[in-house]
Design an enzyme around this catalytic site. Structure first.
Site, PDB file in Angstrom:
ATOM      1  CG  ASN A  69      -2.143  -0.904   0.950  1.00  0.00           C
ATOM      2  OD1 ASN A  69      -3.082  -0.489   0.290  1.00  0.00           O
ATOM      3  ND2 ASN A  69      -2.103  -2.128   1.454  1.00  0.00           N
ATOM      4  CG  HIS A 108      23.459   4.039  12.447  1.00  0.00           C
ATOM      5  ND1 HIS A 108      24.669   4.145  11.806  1.00  0.00           N
ATOM      6  CD2 HIS A 108      22.558   4.673  11.658  1.00  0.00           C
ATOM      7  CE1 HIS A 108      24.520   4.832  10.683  1.00  0.00           C
ATOM      8  NE2 HIS A 108      23.236   5.167  10.573  1.00  0.00           N
ATOM      9  CB  ALA A 132      -2.339  -1.173  13.230  1.00  0.00           C
ATOM     10  NE  ARG A 175      -6.691 -14.533  18.110  1.00  0.00           N
ATOM     11  CZ  ARG A 175      -7.062 -14.980  16.900  1.00  0.00           C
ATOM     12  NH1 ARG A 175      -6.697 -16.182  16.492  1.00  0.00           N
ATOM     13  NH2 ARG A 175      -7.787 -14.234  16.098  1.00  0.00           N
TER      14      ARG A 175
END
Length: 133
Positions: free
Chosen positions: A20, A51, A93, A116
């Site tokens: 997306n 880094h 998310a 889960r």
């Protein structure tokens, strides 16, 4: 649109992959490999280079990122260098993935942790296919 591929020749993308908008895919020194039927949500960042925070010289570290088939990466996820994501895994998310995710695991949070197992036969084919929409 508005996605960035850094050194696009080091990326391998399978069939029916959705990437997306507004994603960053960093292949500056290492590869990103994305297998079939993987859905990557908007604003996701996949890094193969970083880094070392304790280095006196701001030393680099990195590694390939491998994403297996039927993985669902929701929006705003950050995946750090050297991570492997197993088949059918789900990344919630805004999660930050700093270590490997096992097959069919659902993970969430910062750092991402196991929630889960996913219950899915992984036989579907993604029909919506906007590579770098």
């Amino acid at each position: 649109m508005h996605s960035k591929l850094l050194n696009f020749w080091k990326i391998e993308i399978g069939e029916s992959v959705v990437i997306n908008q507004n994603c960053v895919l960093d292949c500056r020194r290492y590869k990103i490999i994305i297998d079939n039927n993987t859905d990557i949500g908007p604003y996701t960042r996949i890094w193969t280079l970083g880094h070392k925070p304790d280095s006196e010289t701001h030393e680099l570290y990195g590694g390939d990122v491998n994403i297996s088939h039927h993985v669902w990466i929701a929006s705003g996820v950050t995946i750090l260098p050297g991570v492997n994501i197993g088949k059918g895994a789900v990344i919630a998310a805004s999660s930050v993935v700093h270590k490997n995710v096992q097959e069919l695991d659902i993970v969430a949070g910062n750092p991402a942790s196991f929630i889960r197992k996913r219950k899915n036969s992984l036989t579907y084919t993604l029909k919506f296919n906007p590579i770098l929409e």
